[in-house]
Write a protein that holds these residues in place. Structure first.
Motif, PDB file in Angstrom:
ATOM      1  N   ILE A 213       0.838  -1.199   0.000  1.00 31.53           N
ATOM      2  CA  ILE A 213       0.000   0.000   0.000  1.00 31.53           C
ATOM      3  C   ILE A 213       0.870   1.245   0.000  1.00 31.53           C
ATOM      4  N   THR A 214       1.940   1.214   0.807  1.00 34.92           N
ATOM      5  CA  THR A 214       2.745   2.425   0.925  1.00 34.92           C
ATOM      6  C   THR A 214       3.563   2.690  -0.323  1.00 34.92           C
ATOM      7  N   ILE A 215       3.976   1.640  -1.018  1.00 30.01           N
ATOM      8  CA  ILE A 215       4.946   1.876  -2.092  1.00 30.01           C
ATOM      9  C   ILE A 215       4.286   2.072  -3.450  1.00 30.01           C
ATOM     10  N   THR A 216       3.070   1.584  -3.633  1.00 31.66           N
ATOM     11  CA  THR A 216       2.520   1.583  -4.987  1.00 31.66           C
ATOM     12  C   THR A 216       2.100   2.988  -5.420  1.00 31.66           C
ATOM     13  N   GLY A 217       2.273   3.246  -6.714  1.00 33.48           N
ATOM     14  CA  GLY A 217       1.864   4.535  -7.259  1.00 33.48           C
ATOM     15  C   GLY A 217       0.647   4.391  -8.138  1.00 33.48           C
ATOM     16  N   ASP A 218      -0.138   3.342  -7.884  1.00 33.76           N
ATOM     17  CA  ASP A 218      -1.270   3.011  -8.741  1.00 33.76           C
ATOM     18  C   ASP A 218      -2.503   2.866  -7.864  1.00 33.76           C
ATOM     19  N   ALA A 219      -3.555   3.612  -8.179  1.00 37.00           N
ATOM     20  CA  ALA A 219      -4.706   3.683  -7.278  1.00 37.00           C
ATOM     21  C   ALA A 219      -5.391   2.331  -7.112  1.00 37.00           C
ATOM     22  N   PHE A 220      -5.475   1.535  -8.195  1.00 43.04           N
ATOM     23  CA  PHE A 220      -6.168   0.261  -8.060  1.00 43.04           C
ATOM     24  C   PHE A 220      -5.336  -0.720  -7.242  1.00 43.04           C
TER      25      PHE A 220
END
Lengths: 117, 499
Positions: B129-136
């Motif tokens: 959750i913290t690292i992703t840059g993608d909303a989905f």
């Protein structure tokens, strides 16, 4: 107005039915059914997002000027469906264990037992 | 080394994610635990590396599968996400060092493979959750975390069957929250045609006046608020924390809600932008009263609890109120206070729950009346609890003092009656904290122990990790350059990015 956005209205109605079922029923199985309806409404919403009028399935076809539906929301919702199945399975598994431990799946009776403890 | 490091963002997630199925097939009391500890420590080490790298060279963008954003999925390590990753993996590793004997006492040995598998999944999900840059992707990782945490909480059923109903209640609330987030992400996608967070943010001004966007913001905020256990949505948290196994309570108290605070900051500052969140959308006047209500009312509720774990759980909801207030102040000082408190509270609450876990290991109960006289029976553990309690109240030289100091400064910076009122409310809530901690300390030290209980300290494998966390929290209360430095660089990055 209603028929212009028919599928979005259905999404909203299903969402409300699901949420209401989760909140109003004390039977845990019925709660899970409500939760499933609630999640399925969102699938319908995503599928509506990707649908283009007169668009076909997003696969390679012969000829120019073929209109495709947007595949991305459909792919996304496949993931969400899997998540929904997993949630339902886990919820039902928990209900089985609750039935084994408490001898009932009625929330009110469980609460009574918890207070006695 | 450098070739390996260039893959570090994805490795930090992949290591626990791949470890989970391996752990699930392991048998015996030691192997799954050892695997989980090693993998969590590896993630921790990678997070430290990433944080140092980000602070010297700036944010990292990692393209999964070599597909450039916005088409491919992107992992973004910026100062805030690197800092939160450090908190999560650090707390997780500390808790795992403590876990071996404690968990054998509370979960059947035959289930430990599955147990640590679920634990690694929860860790991987939170890091994701913290690292992703993608909303989905946020939604997907959120569900990985949630599903495994329902399982972990229900594992407490060996000691108290109410863990099952607590897990079920959390499942209902958590699924509703996550589905709200899913609807919000869908609406954002419908308006922008992209799922990449940076891309949505760049298009935000163009769509900021539209109705679907307002609906999206509302769905996202309510969804995150449920996950965060923000004040009126917190009913799942006290039950979940009370009946979960000791180490799971300590793990979640330090990480799960912090990740949701991170999500709140990420959406308010990066996606919506501070101008929209606090200008066009009256977030300050929505979040501030809720935060104040949280720390006032939940501190009062904590005073009247008869179960120590439940008392600390209500205190967690109250402390989350401080973080919400820090974010809602809409200033850089407030944001720094919120992020610092996120770090400080994570470490203090983990220490407290670890010491309560050690008491449970010996006394077999977390009801306050059963812990009478435990100050004489378990002097080392009890003293750790007292120190943690002081940090929770916010006595000088403790991390709790540092974060409250920053929050007071941020509140006074406003210079209006809301700011002064906030300071007074914080003072009152700190007094309540003194009452509920003192009530426990009084019973622990000045009540006679029940008949027939011998003086017996918890085993070293529980006491040592617990004290390491407590001492670390004091270290960060005195030598504040590390935590405040990282929080300040994260806050200035967010404010700069919000222009």
């Amino acid at each position: 107005m209603f028929f212009d956005h028919f599928n979005y209205w259905i999404f909203v109605i299903l969402l409300m039915i699901g949420l209401y079922t989760v909140m109003s029923r004390s039977n845990l199985i019925k709660k899970m059914i409500g939760l499933s309806i609630f999640q399925i409404a969102v699938f319908l919403f995503y599928i509506s997002l990707g649908k283009i009028e007169d668009g076909t399935a997003p696969i390679l076809l012969e000829g120019d000027g073929v209109i495709y539906s947007n595949p991305l929301p459909h792919v996304l919702i496949l993931t969400a469906i899997v998540v929904g199945v997993a949630t339902t399975a886990l919820g039902l598994a928990l209900i089985v264990r609750i039935k084994e431990s408490f001898g009932t799946i009625d929330e009110d009776e469980i609460l009574l037992q918890e207070e006695d403890k | 080394m450098s070739a390996l490091f260039s893959q570090a963002p994805v490795l930090a997630i992949l290591i626990p994610l791949m470890g989970a199925p391996i752990s699930a097939v392991f048998r015996g009391p030691v192997l799954p635990w050892a695997l989980a500890t090693i993998l969590s420590a590896a993630s921790f080490w990678l997070s430290i590396d990433l944080l140092i790298h980000v602070n010297t060279h700036g944010p990292i963008s990692y393209e999964l599968g070599g597909w450039p954003p916005p088409w491919g999925i992107e992992y973004v390590v910026d100062p805030l996400s690197a800092f939160v990753m450090l908190i999560i993996s650090g707390i997780s590793t500390a808790v795992l060092f403590y876990a071996r004997e404690s968990i054998l006492n509370e979960v059947a040995a035959s289930r430990l493979g599955m147990f640590f598998g679920a634990y690694l999944l929860a860790l991987a999900g939170m890091m994701g959750i913290t690292i992703t840059g993608d909303a989905f992707n946020i939604f997907v990782f959120l569900e990985i975390t949630s599903l495994s945490s329902y399982v972990l909480i229900s594992m407490g059923e060996k000691t108290d069957k109410r863990a099952l109903t607590a897990a079920f209640q959390y499942l209902i609330m958590g699924t509703i929250g996550a589905t709200f987030i899913l609807i919000g992400v869908g609406l954002l996608y419908a308006m922008t045609g992209t799922l990449n967070i940076a891309d949505i943010a760049s298009q935000f001004d163009r769509i900021s006046g539209t109705t679907p966007l307002r609906a999206a913001v509302a769905f996202l905020l309510v969804g995150i608020a449920i996950k965060l256990a923000m004040f009126p949505f917190h009913i799942w948290l006290p039950n979940g924390y009370t009946y979960a196994p000791s180490i799971i309570t300590a793990f979640f108290a330090g990480t799960a809600t912090k990740v949701s605070v991170y999500l709140l900051i990420r959406f308010i500052y990066t996606v919506f932008g501070a101008d929209f969140s606090f200008g066009e959308f009256p977030l300050t006047s929505m979040l501030l009263p809720l935060g104040i209500a949280a720390f006032l009312s939940m501190s009062v509720v904590a005073i009247f609890q008869d179960n120590l774990k439940r008392l600390l759980a209500y205190s967690s909801v109250a402390q989350l109120g401080y973080m919400t207030v820090g974010i809602a102040l809409a200033s850089e000082a407030g944001l720094v206070a919120g992020i610092v408190h996120m770090f400080n509270h994570a470490i203090v609450k983990t220490g407290l729950f670890l010491s309560v876990g050690a008491m449970f290991f010996v006394a077999g109960s977390t009801y306050i009346k059963d812990l009478a006289g435990i100050g004489q029976r378990m002097p080392i553990t009890s003293f750790g609890f007292v120190l943690g309690g002081l940090a929770l109240i916010g006595v000088p030289l403790t991390p709790g003092f540092i974060s409250k100091w920053y929050l007071v400064q941020a509140a006074l910076e406003r210079g209006d009656f809301v700011g002064y009122g906030l300071v007074i409310a914080m003072l009152i809530s700190s007094l309540f904290a003194v009452i509920y901690i003192w009530r426990v300390v009084e019973i622990m030290y000045f009540r006679p122990a029940p008949e027939g209980t011998a003086r017996k300290e918890a085993p070293l494998s529980l006491v040592v990790p617990c004290w390491i966390v407590i001492l670390a929290s004091f270290y960060f209360g005195i030598e504040t350059s590390l935590n405040i430095g990282f929080a300040e660089s994260a806050a200035s990055f967010l404010m700069g990015g919000a222009k």
